[in-house]
Design an enzyme around this catalytic site. Structure first.
Site, short mmCIF file in Angstrom:
data_model
loop_
_atom_site.label_atom_id
_atom_site.label_comp_id
_atom_site.label_asym_id
_atom_site.label_seq_id
_atom_site.Cartn_x
_atom_site.Cartn_y
_atom_site.Cartn_z
N ASP A 174 94.07 105.38 -5.07
CA ASP A 174 93.05 104.65 -5.75
C ASP A 174 93.54 104.20 -7.26
O ASP A 174 93.05 104.34 -8.08
CB ASP A 174 91.88 105.75 -5.94
CG ASP A 174 90.64 104.94 -6.43
OD1 ASP A 174 90.55 103.83 -6.04
OD2 ASP A 174 89.72 105.76 -7.07
N LYS A 183 86.09 117.08 -16.38
CA LYS A 183 85.41 116.59 -15.23
C LYS A 183 84.55 117.44 -14.39
O LYS A 183 85.13 118.47 -14.23
CB LYS A 183 86.66 115.87 -14.26
CG LYS A 183 86.18 114.81 -13.30
CD LYS A 183 87.71 114.19 -12.73
CE LYS A 183 87.32 113.31 -11.66
NZ LYS A 183 88.79 112.94 -11.06
N MET A 218 81.47 111.02 -7.45
CA MET A 218 81.61 112.53 -7.06
C MET A 218 81.16 113.29 -8.29
O MET A 218 81.18 114.51 -8.49
CB MET A 218 82.53 112.85 -6.19
CG MET A 218 83.83 112.41 -6.74
SD MET A 218 85.14 113.02 -5.80
CE MET A 218 85.36 114.68 -6.32
N LEU A 276 81.59 110.22 -20.82
CA LEU A 276 82.56 109.28 -20.93
C LEU A 276 82.30 108.23 -19.62
O LEU A 276 82.60 107.13 -19.90
CB LEU A 276 84.08 109.86 -20.88
CG LEU A 276 84.61 110.39 -21.98
CD1 LEU A 276 85.90 110.96 -21.61
CD2 LEU A 276 84.74 109.37 -23.25
N GLY A 322 80.95 108.79 -11.77
CA GLY A 322 81.45 108.05 -10.57
C GLY A 322 80.75 108.57 -9.40
O GLY A 322 79.79 109.43 -9.64
#
Lengths: 196, 932
Positions: free
Chosen positions: B208, B115, B95, B90, B93
């Site tokens: 964030d 993730k 990390m 998907l 980033g």
């Protein structure tokens, strides 16, 4: 795209090397894409394998390409050195191309809606480092071609100090000295604050 | 550059590298004469070289190879993670990457987002963050927060999170696509606020917030994603360093305090929410950020005034500005105030104003008043100082002019004075922590003083004013050369300022001897003054100042025996004098002062057992006394003090668990106890078992500190050093793995920071200890490699500090080890080459420390001793004339060592350890002399 030269290649590549060494400049043009392709293929294979990447060196790829492309024993070390010289240069290209490709893929159309986890870092992306190094190497080559060659052979081709000395026909001490200056010069160039 | 010039650069570069690092600059200056360009060119190359240029370039190539590996987009499909099977990527980033996955073992369709940490980047830091995210998310249950469903670790030890999969668009894009009205957009935003408010109530700050983290699901409900960099508020206060080191954020929506690396709190989320709402309503991002460089970001986010959303909207839409002018502008700009204290105090208050606006009730936020705008000028410039002091200067000049006019009016005198002291004290304090604020601080202090001086002249007997003036001079002195927060390095000017402060306070105290506060301020000035004098090498002057301070502090204590602040000054002066006396080799005097400080500190502990500064001073006094006593050779007393220090610190660690520093002090205290008890590298009591016990405590504690924060390089280094100490004393089969781990850890530390001198020196030590464990014939190659590594490390350490006697000794000992290995292999020329290098080294390097010092002399003597040992060994392998000449060389070297050792016996500080070295050499010498 033609299939990777699994079987036919070794003899051809060896012959090309011999031709090139004996003065046939065109042989290099034929040789280059073969080596490039092979390096790319190997890199791809590594990407797919489950191997521990921490241990993978550019050197390993270059050597593996050599083993696959060149028939058992080349007549002399000089020809081998030629091969590795070409491979070192191409290895550098493979890596830089890869980085560029990824960056442009990121910029591409699908990127925005993917940013589920997008985090912009202050530090320049790793890929940028290599591009910067590549640019700096090109400028160094304009200033002092031999020093750029030394870096390429040592870092991208995995040449040892004495192999580098032999390949460039200079003393080991000279390689050491020039490499140190080249490193300092490159590091200085790539640490400059980017102006773009 | 033309080739000739380039050749010149190359030649100078190479020649400079032949010289020891500290001499290079001066030599180069001479060699380049007036050619500044040439000088700059070569100097910048040398600087680059000293930063480990080669390693950095190698690591870049490495990273590129690793990056090849991570480009695995096409390979994820079908891969299993736990019970899930990946469908596609998907996004990715900084990390990790997020994949769409489906549950493989169930009948019904169930999609989730997984993730994963990016392969090749799985540093401890990221793993830690990942685990934290898992814990945090698990605690959050809110309809507008994406749920955490599961979590675990792949067989390759990569942690992963399974989250609710939200198939939706960014909130901003959703609003745009549906062409929502401003009212609809505000209503859509309210649940987002409710989600953040819920998180805040659970003490979680998102950190964030951005449109990409707010998705609208099929039901039209917003869902907040990615608590990846959020952090528990409670933990926040303890480790402030991490907030600054992360440096990963989304600049368009980041608050000024995030950009400046300051503490992040609830107000930071309020700012980011304001920024998202800004974009949601106006269609524009709040700042024009053209570059992602720290400086450009600071300018855009921290300095430049935020354009009201209505003004930004005018770029795109004609009706919108009118709709946004008024309440929406006020609400958004209130949330986006640069000063966190001026934002909405809670998300609830933010939401309440939106609801009031939607209900056509008056909102609670007010636009900035005229008064506030004027005040804001000051505040804004406070931030601007990072870029230059000009604006601040202008502000102060402005106030001075208005002040001069005001001086005529006596009734405004006090008011004006208050303003001046505010500028000098409050503003100075508030900008002190800002990077690059130094010149602004100096300007502030200077203008403040100029101005207070003027006031003082017009009212000569205003003692209170004199005190304030002295305070301004004290600040000035600190800025010019004090020890707080970086200084301009002008100690002469600093001294003058401090002396001025002292004179003023002398006057005040003379006029009013009972004024305790003035006396304490005076003592503060005196401590600063003595510190500057000591730092600039003016030890006699510093001693005189300290003694003056001590006398006055004691007089004050005599008058107010229960005034612990006065007692504290007496302690500080005693400890300062102890330090000066120790430097001057007056060890008994230093011991007396430290003992006096200890007595006073115990009184202070009794008076107020909860003041942690007192405890830490007491621990420091024990450590100092231990050092003094071991220098005196009174090892029993030294060990007693070090043990008291251990006891004190062990109690502190339990009592003040959040005082991180105490653990490190305790670590050092264990090290000292072990060193004195039985470490052969130091003067010791010969109690090896006791030393091992102490080192085991050290390792256990270091291990604990490191586990608690695996990203902390200092903790890693401490653990490496602890393992080295333990390993070097352990008996044979046990020691090797301990030493090997020490070498491994210290190598990691040094590769991260090539300039970490202490780690480098200890690495050299650990490598040679490890090398010495390889004695079996089959292992000799390892021994040789180990000594070579140790020599390389020691040489790198000496580049950083050529004077360090411990490293010099290490270089000599490891070279000795290497020569012995080379001889073992029968390579006499190589062995002699190493040996020659060492002799050359001792003839140049030890000239750097004070040559007469016992440390320097011992280093030289031990080098000669090593030479003697080598030649004796060579001689035993040779025959005839060659053997005789080698033996003569060995004799000469041992004799030379013996003579130098004997000289050191007369020097102050000669201890049992030094004696043992001397005797060992004498024994070797006697053996040789016995031979025919």
């Amino acid at each position: 795209m033609s299939a990777p030269p699994e079987d036919a290649a070794p003899a051809a590549v060896t012959q090309l090397l011999i031709d090139w060494k004996s003065g046939d400049k065109a042989a290099l043009d034929l040789l280059t894409p073969l080596v490039y392709q092979e390096l790319h293929r190997l890199a791809d294979r590594y990407l797919r394998s489950e191997r521990d990447m921490a241990t993978l060196q550019p050197t390993a790829l270059v050597h593996e390409a050599y083993l696959r492309l060149v028939s058992q024993k080349l007549p002399d070390w000089e020809s081998r050195a030629h091969f590795f010289g070409v491979a070192a240069h191409l290895m550098r290209q493979v890596l830089v191309d890869q980085v560029r490709k990824r960056r442009s893929a990121k910029r591409g159309s699908g990127a925005e809606k993917l940013s589920l986890d997008e985090i912009v870092s202050f530090a320049p992306a790793r890929g940028r480092d290599l591009e910067a190094l590549d640019d700096a190497l090109n400028s160094l080559a304009r200033q002092d071609a031999r020093k750029a060659k030394i870096i390429e052979l040592r870092f991208f081709g995995g040449f040892s100090l004495d192999e580098t000395a032999l390949a460039l026909d200079i003393s080991m001490a000279t390689v050491g000295r020039e490499q140190r200056l080249a490193e300092a010069w490159l590091h200085r160039e790539i640490s400059r604050i980017p102006t773009t | 550059m033309d080739p000739q010039r380039w050749q010149k650069v190359e030649a100078l570069f190479n020649e400079a590298l032949e010289l020891p690092a500290p001499q290079r600059k001066a030599w180069l200056g001479r060699a380049c004469a007036a050619d500044l360009d040439l000088l700059n060119e070569v100097e910048s190359l040398l600087d680059s070289d000293s930063q480990g240029a080669g390693e950095i370039i190698v690591s870049q190539v490495q990273h590129a190879v690793v990056a090849l590996h991570t480009n695995e987009d096409s390979t994820v499909e079908g891969r299993r993670i736990g019970p899930y099977s990946l469908v596609r990527e998907l996004g990715r980033g900084g990390m990790g990457a997020v994949y769409l996955a489906s549950r493989a073992d169930e009948q019904y369709e169930s999609q989730v987002a997984i993730k994963l940490v990016k392969p090749g980047l799985d540093t401890e830091f990221i793993l830690k963050r990942f685990r934290r995210e898992r814990q945090i998310l698990a605690r959050l249950q809110h309809p507008n927060i994406a749920r955490l469903l599961d979590g675990g670790t792949t067989p390759e030890n990569v942690p992963y999170l399974v989250m609710e999969y939200i198939d939706g668009a960014w909130i901003t894009k959703h609003a745009e696509a549906l062409n929502l009205t401003t009212e609809d957009r505000l209503r859509l935003f309210l649940p987002v606020l409710s989600a953040v408010q819920y998180a805040h109530r659970n003490l979680i700050v998102h950190r964030d917030i951005k449109p990409g983290n707010i998705l609208i699901d099929h039901a039209g409900a917003p869902k907040l994603l990615d608590f990846g960099i959020s952090k528990l508020l409670l933990a926040e206060t303890r480790e402030s360093s991490e907030t600054q080191s992360i440096g990963m954020l989304t600049p368009d929506y980041a608050s000024p305090e995030q950009i400046l690396g300051e503490t992040i709190r609830i107000a930071s989320d309020i700012y980011s929410l304001g920024a998202v709402l800004y974009e949601l309503l106006s269609g524009s991002k709040p700042h024009q950020i053209d570059q992602i460089t720290p400086l450009a970001l600071q300018r855009a986010i921290c300095t430049e005034e935020t354009l009201p959303p209505s003004a930004a909207a005018s770029r795109t839409n004609r009706a919108l500005p009118k709709r946004l002018a008024g309440d929406p502008d006020i609400i958004i700009l209130r949330a986006m105030q640069k000063d966190p204290d001026r934002r909405y105090e809670s998300v609830e208050a933010f939401a309440e104003d939106i609801r009031r606006h939607l209900d056509h009730r008056p909102i609670l936020a007010r636009p900035d008043s005229l008064f506030y705008r004027i005040a804001k000028f000051t505040r804004r410039n406070r931030v601007a100082v990072a870029f230059g002091a000009l604006a601040v200067g202008a502000m102060i000049t402005g106030t001075i002019i208005s002040v001069r006019q005001a001086r005529l009016a006596q009734q405004r005198f006090d008011q004006v004075r208050k303003l001046a002291t505010t500028i000098v004290f409050d503003v100075e304090r508030s900008i002190r922590e800002l990077p690059g604020s130094l010149s602004a601080r100096q300007l502030l202090a200077k203008n403040g003083i100029e101005y207070l001086d003027n006031l003082a002249r017009s009212s000569a007997n205003d003692w209170e004013l004199k005190r304030q003036l002295a305070g301004a001079y004290l600040r000035m002195g600190e800025v010019q050369g004090g020890s707080v927060n970086g200084n301009l390095g002008n100690p002469t000017a600093a001294q003058a300022s401090l002396q001025r402060a002292q004179t003023l306070l002398d006057d005040v105290v003379k006029h009013d001897p009972a004024n305790r506060d003035a006396q304490l301020e005076r003592l503060m000035v005196v401590t600063r003054l003595s510190n500057i004098q000591r730092q600039t090498g003016a030890r006699a002057a510093s001693l005189a100042t300290v003694e003056l301070g001590l006398r006055d502090a004691d007089a004050l204590v005599a008058r107010l025996p229960n005034d612990m602040e006065a007692v504290e000054f007496s302690v500080v002066f005693h400890l300062d004098r102890a330090r000066l006396r120790q430097l001057a080799s007056d060890l008994p005097g230093a011991a007396n002062d430290t003992a006096a400080a200890q007595t006073l500190l115990k009184r202070m502990v009794a008076a107020d057992p909860d003041r942690r500064e007192v405890h830490s001073n007491l621990a420091a006094a024990y450590a100092r006394m231990g050092a003094i006593q071991s220098q005196l050779g009174a090892l029993d007393k030294a060990i007693a003090n070090y043990r008291s220090g251990v006891a004190e610190l062990e109690a502190q660690v339990v009592r003040f668990p959040d005082r991180e520093h105490a653990k490190r002090e305790l670590l050092l205290a264990y090290a000292h106890v072990g060193d004195v008890l039985g470490n052969p590298a130091f003067d010791n009591l010969g109690d090896t078992a006791g030393a091992i016990d102490a080192y085991r405590c050290m390792v256990a504690l270091a291990e604990e500190v490191y586990r608690a924060d695996t990203a902390n390089a200092r903790a890693l280094s401490d653990l490496g050093i602890a393992l080295l100490r333990l390993g070097s004393l352990l008996p044979d089969p046990e020691k090797r793995p301990v030493l090997a781990r020490s070498v491994e850890l210290l190598s990691v530390v040094v590769s991260r920071n090539p300039k970490d001198l202490a780690s480098l020196t200890h690495k050299a030590w650990a490598e040679s200890e490890l090398a010495a464990t390889y004695r079996a014939p089959a292992e000799r190659g390892n021994a040789r490699k180990g000594f070579e590594a140790s020599i390389a490390s020691a040489e790198r350490a000496l580049l950083l500090d050529p004077k360090d006697a411990m490293t010099q000794t290490r270089l000599i000992r490891s070279s000795l080890g290497l020569t012995q290995e080379l001889l073992h292999l029968g390579d006499r020329p190589a062995a002699l080459a190493v040996q020659e290098k060492i002799i050359a080294f001792t003839q140049t390097a030890p000239a750097n420390p004070p040559a007469k010092s016992i440390l320097a002399q011992q280093v030289i003597a031990r080098a000669w001793e090593a030479t003697g040992l080598i030649y004796a060994q060579i001689a035993s392998m040779e025959r005839g004339a060659l053997r005789d000449s080698d033996r003569q060389t060995a004799l000469a070297a041992h004799r030379k060592a013996d003579a130098i050792f004997k000289n050191t016996a007369a020097l102050p500080g000669f201890n049992g350890q030094h004696r043992r070295f001397m005797e060992a050499n004498a024994k070797e010498l006697a053996e040789l002399e016995k031979l025919p």
